[in-house]
Design a protein around this motif. Sequence first.
Motif, short mmCIF file in Angstrom:
data_model
loop_
_atom_site.label_atom_id
_atom_site.label_comp_id
_atom_site.label_asym_id
_atom_site.label_seq_id
_atom_site.Cartn_x
_atom_site.Cartn_y
_atom_site.Cartn_z
N HIS A 284 0.83 -1.20 0.00
CA HIS A 284 0.00 0.00 0.00
C HIS A 284 0.87 1.25 0.00
CE1 HIS A 284 -2.42 3.21 1.85
NE2 HIS A 284 -3.47 2.59 1.38
N GLN A 285 1.85 1.30 0.91
CA GLN A 285 2.71 2.47 1.01
C GLN A 285 3.66 2.59 -0.19
OE1 GLN A 285 0.59 3.71 3.35
NE2 GLN A 285 2.41 4.90 3.85
N PHE A 286 4.09 1.46 -0.73
CA PHE A 286 4.94 1.49 -1.91
C PHE A 286 4.21 2.11 -3.09
CE2 PHE A 286 6.33 -0.46 -5.90
CZ PHE A 286 7.68 -0.16 -5.90
N PHE A 287 2.97 1.70 -3.31
CA PHE A 287 2.18 2.24 -4.41
C PHE A 287 1.90 3.73 -4.22
CE2 PHE A 287 0.22 -2.16 -5.45
CZ PHE A 287 1.30 -2.43 -6.27
N GLU A 288 1.55 4.11 -3.00
CA GLU A 288 1.30 5.53 -2.74
C GLU A 288 2.57 6.35 -2.92
OE1 GLU A 288 -0.52 6.27 1.03
OE2 GLU A 288 -2.53 6.13 0.18
N GLY A 289 3.71 5.78 -2.50
CA GLY A 289 4.98 6.47 -2.70
C GLY A 289 5.28 6.68 -4.17
N ALA A 290 5.00 5.65 -4.99
CA ALA A 290 5.22 5.78 -6.43
C ALA A 290 4.30 6.84 -7.03
CB ALA A 290 4.98 4.43 -7.11
N ALA A 291 3.05 6.90 -6.55
CA ALA A 291 2.11 7.90 -7.06
C ALA A 291 2.57 9.31 -6.72
CB ALA A 291 0.72 7.63 -6.47
N LEU A 292 3.00 9.50 -5.47
CA LEU A 292 3.45 10.83 -5.06
C LEU A 292 4.77 11.20 -5.72
CD1 LEU A 292 3.09 13.33 -3.25
CD2 LEU A 292 4.26 12.06 -1.43
N GLY A 293 5.71 10.25 -5.75
CA GLY A 293 7.01 10.53 -6.34
C GLY A 293 6.94 10.89 -7.81
N SER A 294 6.04 10.22 -8.55
CA SER A 294 5.92 10.53 -9.98
C SER A 294 5.37 11.93 -10.20
CB SER A 294 5.01 9.50 -10.65
OG SER A 294 3.70 9.53 -10.11
N ARG A 295 4.55 12.42 -9.28
CA ARG A 295 4.04 13.79 -9.40
C ARG A 295 5.09 14.81 -9.00
NH1 ARG A 295 -0.42 14.44 -12.63
NH2 ARG A 295 -1.38 12.38 -12.70
N ILE A 296 5.88 14.49 -7.96
CA ILE A 296 6.95 15.41 -7.56
C ILE A 296 7.98 15.52 -8.68
CG2 ILE A 296 8.84 15.74 -5.93
CD1 ILE A 296 7.13 14.41 -3.79
N ALA A 297 8.25 14.39 -9.36
CA ALA A 297 9.25 14.39 -10.43
C ALA A 297 8.87 15.33 -11.56
CB ALA A 297 9.42 12.97 -10.96
N LEU A 298 7.58 15.54 -11.75
CA LEU A 298 7.14 16.43 -12.83
C LEU A 298 7.33 17.91 -12.50
CD1 LEU A 298 3.95 14.47 -13.87
CD2 LEU A 298 6.03 14.75 -15.22
N LEU A 299 7.60 18.22 -11.23
CA LEU A 299 7.89 19.60 -10.85
C LEU A 299 9.37 19.87 -11.11
CD1 LEU A 299 5.95 19.71 -7.44
CD2 LEU A 299 5.08 20.15 -9.74
N TYR A 300 9.76 19.84 -12.38
CA TYR A 300 11.17 19.90 -12.74
C TYR A 300 11.79 21.26 -12.47
CZ TYR A 300 8.99 21.74 -16.99
OH TYR A 300 8.22 22.44 -17.88
N TRP A 301 10.99 22.26 -12.12
CA TRP A 301 11.52 23.59 -11.86
C TRP A 301 11.89 23.80 -10.40
CZ3 TRP A 301 6.70 22.38 -13.73
CH2 TRP A 301 5.65 22.40 -12.80
N ILE A 302 11.49 22.87 -9.51
CA ILE A 302 11.82 23.05 -8.10
C ILE A 302 13.23 22.51 -7.84
CG2 ILE A 302 9.39 22.86 -7.46
CD1 ILE A 302 9.98 20.07 -6.36
N SER A 303 13.81 22.94 -6.72
CA SER A 303 15.16 22.49 -6.38
C SER A 303 15.13 21.03 -5.94
CB SER A 303 15.74 23.36 -5.25
OG SER A 303 15.01 23.15 -4.05
N ARG A 304 16.27 20.38 -6.04
CA ARG A 304 16.35 18.99 -5.62
C ARG A 304 16.15 18.85 -4.11
NH1 ARG A 304 21.09 16.10 -9.30
NH2 ARG A 304 20.10 16.53 -11.32
#
Length: 472
Positions: A356-376
């Motif tokens: 459950h947490q792995f899938f939610e982490g993948a969902a959130l991480g894929s959305r954060i990755a699209l914010l390519y203008w924010i700092s690492r």
Amino acid sequence: MRCAALIIVLAATVARAQSPTSTASPSTPSPTGQGECTWHNTHWDCELSVPAASAGSHDDHEHEAHGDSEHAASGTSAAPSTPSPTDRGACTWHISHWDCDKPATGSELGAEAAAAHGECIIHSGHVHGDCSAEQLACGAVLLEHYDMPLHIGSVFIILVTTAIGCFVPIITGWTRSNDRLTGALDASSFGRDVGFLGNLLFIARHFGTGIILATAFIHLLYHGFLMFNNKCLGELAYAPASPAIAMAAVMLTFLFDFFGGRTGHKRLEAAHAAGPSSSDSASADEEKNTHNHAHAHAPVFEGGCSHAEAAFRQEQDWQVLLLEAGILFHSIMIGVTLGAGSGPGWTTLLIVIVFHQFFEGAALGSRIALLYWISRMRALLMGIAFILITPIGVGIGIGVRKSFSQNGKTSILAIGILNSVSAGILMYTAFRLLSGDFTEGPLRRSKRSAVVASLLAMFTGLISMSILGKWA
């Protein structure tokens, strides 16, 4: 002939004289509720075993005089410790349990029957499997089979698997540094020209949308219903409490979204009026029409970006923040109930929560990755906030395990409210993501292969998370 008749008469007389059971009268009345009974010398022999209370009424010398094993077994049989079950047909007491025409279901099964029929999984006030009445008792603190080393190990298991699910998409996004100039991280970017990592990020993004949608309905809203319908909570003054709370959360999220976007848009307008860049030569009407992501393909330069691009970035930032808030609200309680829980079904629950947490982490991480203008650093902090929240909850659950009851009123209310609030936030966010990617976004004009791949990924996430809803 006379001699033969005389011999028969004498034999019958001797037989009657040697058979005291046929002439002795019963010293006690025939027992009731034990079927057909026959008097045997000093006691009654019945079809059903004699209960212990009844057997104890015999005199000690009667037991000694009657030492056969059959009578001893009947004298030690236990009396019914529970009343005869209802709605299960004809029932007969058998030493320690009732044998009935119809099998027991749900809480009617005792602890032994539950172990024989399957695992009992109690998670956040709701039940999966066969559980005993003792396990389902209101306010019960269940510490049987509590495995402290495994509970402590679960903190690190969840930490590692959640980090993998969340950071893999984020790091994949970092490798696409050239996409800052090409805009290839768009929701419609799919195919050979994007490359393996770009396609992987594309699939993860839409897979995550399905995960979020299923989490909102299957894992949160449904379990909110279960919490507020729990018999340990009693009768509610307002029965549809869970959907009402979820609806309120949807509306509050909408208001935050609306007024937050409105304020941000005014700031962008003021900054644009103070010093428009050369890339903002398009008219105001054109900017308004391209606001819904179409202008996201405009190039981003070191010195800044266009007005429409800035508005797009602000909108995406806000959506990801709402998404993370909805996930964090219920993740803390998932950890608490896992840390305080125990029993034969606990290991199964741990495995399900890890996925459950792995899938939610993948969902959130894929959305954060699209914010390519924010700092690492900011991307890392957003991921770490989600990665740590459930292990922290597990630690809290381990600390309060001796007083935490999953069927207690306080925990039921807390879990029910948080689940309903999270359901509302994630429902609003999920439909915003669907609209931003499909109905009003770039996939509306994208090539067929990208549409098919995105829909398949989304429904795969939806079905995967729905299946996990059977246990958690």
